[in-house]
Scaffold this active site. Structure first.
Site, PDB file in Angstrom:
ATOM      1  CB  SER A   1       2.766  -9.500 -16.961  1.00  0.00           C
ATOM      2  OG  SER A   1       2.352  -8.162 -16.479  1.00  0.00           O
ATOM      3  CG  HIS A   2       6.432  -6.597 -16.352  1.00  0.00           C
ATOM      4  ND1 HIS A   2       5.604  -7.233 -14.812  1.00  0.00           N
ATOM      5  CD2 HIS A   2       7.698  -6.773 -15.849  1.00  0.00           C
ATOM      6  CE1 HIS A   2       6.731  -7.663 -14.358  1.00  0.00           C
ATOM      7  NE2 HIS A   2       8.023  -7.273 -14.967  1.00  0.00           N
TER       8      HIS A   2
ATOM      9  CG  ASP B   1      -1.974  -6.745 -13.903  1.00  0.00           C
ATOM     10  OD1 ASP B   1      -0.762  -6.221 -14.316  1.00  0.00           O
ATOM     11  OD2 ASP B   1      -1.680  -7.933 -13.855  1.00  0.00           O
ATOM     12  NE  ARG B   2       1.828  -4.124 -13.058  1.00  0.00           N
ATOM     13  CZ  ARG B   2       3.878  -4.240 -13.930  1.00  0.00           C
ATOM     14  NH1 ARG B   2       4.002  -2.843 -13.393  1.00  0.00           N
ATOM     15  NH2 ARG B   2       4.008  -4.755 -14.441  1.00  0.00           N
TER      16      ARG B   2
ATOM     17  CG  ASP C   1       0.099  -4.746 -17.224  1.00  0.00           C
ATOM     18  OD1 ASP C   1      -0.706  -4.204 -16.808  1.00  0.00           O
ATOM     19  OD2 ASP C   1       1.239  -5.575 -16.591  1.00  0.00           O
TER      20      ASP C   1
ATOM     21  CE  LYS D   1      -0.953  -6.036 -10.805  1.00  0.00           C
ATOM     22  NZ  LYS D   1      -0.319  -7.896 -10.946  1.00  0.00           N
TER      23      LYS D   1
ATOM     24  CG  ASP E   1      -1.135  -9.006 -17.481  1.00  0.00           C
ATOM     25  OD1 ASP E   1      -0.482  -8.066 -17.198  1.00  0.00           O
ATOM     26  OD2 ASP E   1      -1.574  -9.779 -16.253  1.00  0.00           O
TER      27      ASP E   1
HETATM   28  C1  VG1 Z   1       6.391  -7.200 -10.026  1.00  0.00           C
HETATM   29  C2  VG1 Z   1       5.655  -6.427  -9.101  1.00  0.00           C
HETATM   30  C3  VG1 Z   1       4.938  -7.333  -8.163  1.00  0.00           C
HETATM   31  C4  VG1 Z   1       3.960  -7.492  -8.982  1.00  0.00           C
HETATM   32  C5  VG1 Z   1       4.096  -8.683 -10.362  1.00  0.00           C
HETATM   33  C6  VG1 Z   1       3.257  -9.313 -11.423  1.00  0.00           C
HETATM   34  O1  VG1 Z   1       6.727  -8.661  -9.437  1.00  0.00           O
HETATM   35  O2  VG1 Z   1       6.850  -5.981  -8.379  1.00  0.00           O
HETATM   36  O3  VG1 Z   1       3.832  -5.615  -7.066  1.00  0.00           O
HETATM   37  O4  VG1 Z   1       2.912  -8.030  -8.316  1.00  0.00           O
HETATM   38  O5  VG1 Z   1       4.828  -7.854 -10.475  1.00  0.00           O
HETATM   39  O6  VG1 Z   1       2.692  -8.035 -11.632  1.00  0.00           O
HETATM   40  P1  VG1 Z   1       8.510  -9.027  -8.221  1.00  0.00           P
HETATM   41  O7  VG1 Z   1       8.414 -10.217  -7.902  1.00  0.00           O
HETATM   42  O8  VG1 Z   1       8.772  -8.428 -10.072  1.00  0.00           O
HETATM   43  O9  VG1 Z   1       8.604  -7.766  -8.248  1.00  0.00           O
HETATM   44  V1  VG1 Z   1       2.265  -8.097 -13.487  1.00  0.00           V
HETATM   45  O10 VG1 Z   1       1.119  -6.704 -13.713  1.00  0.00           O
HETATM   46  O11 VG1 Z   1       3.719  -8.031 -14.087  1.00  0.00           O
HETATM   47  O12 VG1 Z   1       1.725  -9.872 -13.289  1.00  0.00           O
HETATM   48 CO    CO Z   2       0.531  -7.247 -15.151  1.00  0.00          CO
END
Ligand code: VG1
Ligand code: CO
Length: 544
Positions: free
Chosen positions: A113-114, A282-283, A278, A377, A280
């Site tokens: 993801s990010h 989803d955000r 982001d 998401k 992947d």
């Molecule tokens: C973070 C965010 C959470 C989100 C997760 C995955 O997790 O706070 O809200 O669901 O990333 O998002 P954490 O445990 O680092 O706070 V994604 O789009 O990076 O898969």
């Molecule tokens: Co993501």
């Protein structure tokens, strides 16, 4: 076709976090590392023989190699068919859509993801179940347990398949279908939103938008949808070519990392609407001209305006938000007379509520919003939802949000992240806070009085499963709140997240900068948690 059985020994660090297993690329490149985890997924599942597995990723470095390995292992383990995205690309919401549409057994999504990509960046793998959503905790726990006892994995020795060509081929007895990455997903979005009306908005002379795909997975999706289908001028999508290292960027759609877009939307002659997504897909981040919409407010505004959008015109059944997300959506739910559910962080907790029809819209403060159309998401869904509202209301983003605050009050909100903290020190900070909780109730702190202080624990209203230690909450008698938790997605040291929220009903006080409005709470957070001392940092590394 002979199946090769490879002897292996467990790795001790394959515990999935908030969203799958994320590690440095170099960790995944160790012999057997990916194979062990993949086999552990398969070993934790039952009755998938002959069934379909969906596979795709966000295009980051190592995506293609991982996909080839997973296909050969899926064939060796008895799957009947793999549907894989063209060039290995499937955004997370698109993968969820494909799993649901074709009744697949599940899916494997390759993404961190990010987190940054490239040979020195991160890689990730997550398993999604047949409803299209992230595996619930009981599944991820079973996978983790298996990684600790695994002795062997199965793979076919066959040549790689050609991911660049659409069409069907076979690997052993298994059919592999390279599918268009965008088509099914686009069709689903077209069924939800008024594309004709959005097209009028985007082709008219009064409106300009800018979409930053941050060189990550949404590039092909955004170009197909906004430029090709909805007629927005070429160039509307910026950073639209997915790159294996995201152009050396950090594909996190917030005010800090999406700075290209922020400069445009806060610059001279700014467009009316800006959005970013982001790694992947989803955000999302939503911006108006010179205006930032907090993700918590975005969820509330979408819920309050849902009846303007064809896919939701008959009303929404309920809203769900993660615990650290502000209570702005709760106020909308109240007025609509529907339930607002509060879940732990991570999309996997929304799946049961969506499946049971208890919630229609879901959101997290971390720029994630979505609905029952998939079980993830969905960044571009949120962008289209906003565009649909703008096309109907013909007002600016800022106008719509300010009017929302007038009606519901404003939930000032901010998250302060301290990244790369020494893990032991971060854990000490949290355990000290935890020890302090029983003594905090009723205590005055910086002009506020503590109403409750606890470690959030969630009981799923559908299956009764419980998840504890999901974040430390200190709530005050006026509804203000401070939440502390450690990230479950980072790969280096620990990341401390401090979530701050205060409610302001008075319209005359809606013009403050969020950091100023939250200053008293920021000071209390420091006082109780001694953040500076434990993190060794004077200030957060990221403020959103
Ligand atoms: C973070 C965010 C959470 C989100 C997760 C995955 O997790 O706070 O809200 O669901 O990333 O998002 P954490 O445990 O680092 O706070 V994604 O789009 O990076 O898969
Ligand atoms: Co993501």
């Amino acid at each position: 076709m002979t199946i090769r059985k490879v002897e292996t020994t467990p790795f001790s660090d394959q515990k999935p976090g908030t969203s799958g297993l994320r590690k440095a690329v170099t960790t995944f490149q160790q012999p057997h590392y990916l194979e062990n985890f993949t086999q552990s997924i398969f070993d934790s599942l039952e009755a998938f023989q002959g069934q379909t597995l969906v596979v795709g990723g966000d295009g980051r470095y190592y995506n293609r190699q991982a996909i080839q390995t997973i296909i050969k292992m899926a064939a060796a383990n008895g799957f009947g068919r793999v549907k894989v995205g063209h060039r290995g690309i499937l955004s997370t919401p698109a993968a969820s859509c494909v799993i649901r549409k074709y009744g697949a057994f599940g899916g494997i999504i390759l993404s961190a993801s990010h987190n940054p990509g490239g040979p020195n960046g991160d890689f990730g793998i997550k398993y999604n179940i047949g409803n299209g959503g992230p595996a619930p905790e009981k599944v991820t726990e079973a996978i983790f347990a298996r990684t600790k006892s695994i002795t062997e994995y199965r793979i076919l020795d066959v040549p790689d398949i050609n991911l660049d060509e659409l069409g069907t081929s076979t690997v052993g007895d298994m059919v592999v279908e390279v599918i268009d990455s965008v088509a099914d997903y686009q069709e689903l979005l077209e069924s939800l939103f008024d594309f004709d009306r959005i097209r009028q908005l985007l082709t008219g002379t009064n409106f300009r938008m800018c979409m930053d795909s941050m060189h990550a997975v949404t590039g092909p999706y955004a170009t197909a949808i906004f430029e090709d289908r909805l007629g927005a001028p070429a160039g509307t999508v910026m950073n639209g070519v997915p790159l294996e290292d995201f152009g050396d960027g950090h594909p996190d759609p917030n005010l800090v990392y999406a700075h290209d877009l922020v400069e445009i939307l806060f610059g001279d002659n700014a467009p009316d609407f800006g959005a970013a997504s982001d790694g992947d897909g989803d955000r999302n981040m939503i911006l108006g001209r010179n205006f930032f919409v907090t993700p918590s407010d975005s969820l509330a505004v979408l819920a309050a305006n849902a009846q303007l959008v064809p896919g939701y015109k008959d009303g929404i059944a309920g809203i769900a938000r993660s615990m650290p997300t502000s209570a702005a959506a709760d106020r909308v739910a109240d007025r609509l007379g529907i339930e607002c559910y509060e879940t732990p962080t991570g999309w996997k907790f929304f799946g049961n509520l969506l499946d049971a029809g208890k919630a229609t819209l879901c959101g997290e403060e971390s720029f994630g919003t979505g609905s029952n159309h998939v079980r993830e998401k969905d960044g571009l869904w949120a962008v289209l939802f906003w565009l649909n509202i703008l096309a109907v209301r013909q007002q600016s983003v800022e106008h719509i949000v300010r009017e929302h605050w007038q009606l519901y009050g404003r939930n000032y909100y901010s998250r302060h992240d301290y990244e790369g903290v020494d893990s032991d020190r971060a854990n000490t900070l949290v355990s000290k806070l935890r020890d302090m909780l029983p003594s905090l109730k009723g205590k005055p702190l910086g002009g506020y009085t503590v109403d409750y202080a606890d470690d959030f624990s969630y009981t799923d209203p559908v299956d009764g499963s419980t998840s504890s230690k999901q974040g430390i909450r200190i709530g005050f008698t006026d509804g203000s709140r401070i939440v502390f938790r450690l990230s479950g997605t980072g790969t280096q040291g620990a990341t401390l997240r401090v979530y701050l929220e205060s409610y302001e009903p008075n319209i005359a006080k809606h013009n403050l900068d969020a950091q100023d409005a939250l200053k008293p709470l920021i000071d209390i957070a420091e006082e109780v948690a001694q953040i500076r001392q434990y993190t060794g940092m004077d200030k957060p590394t990221v403020i959103t």
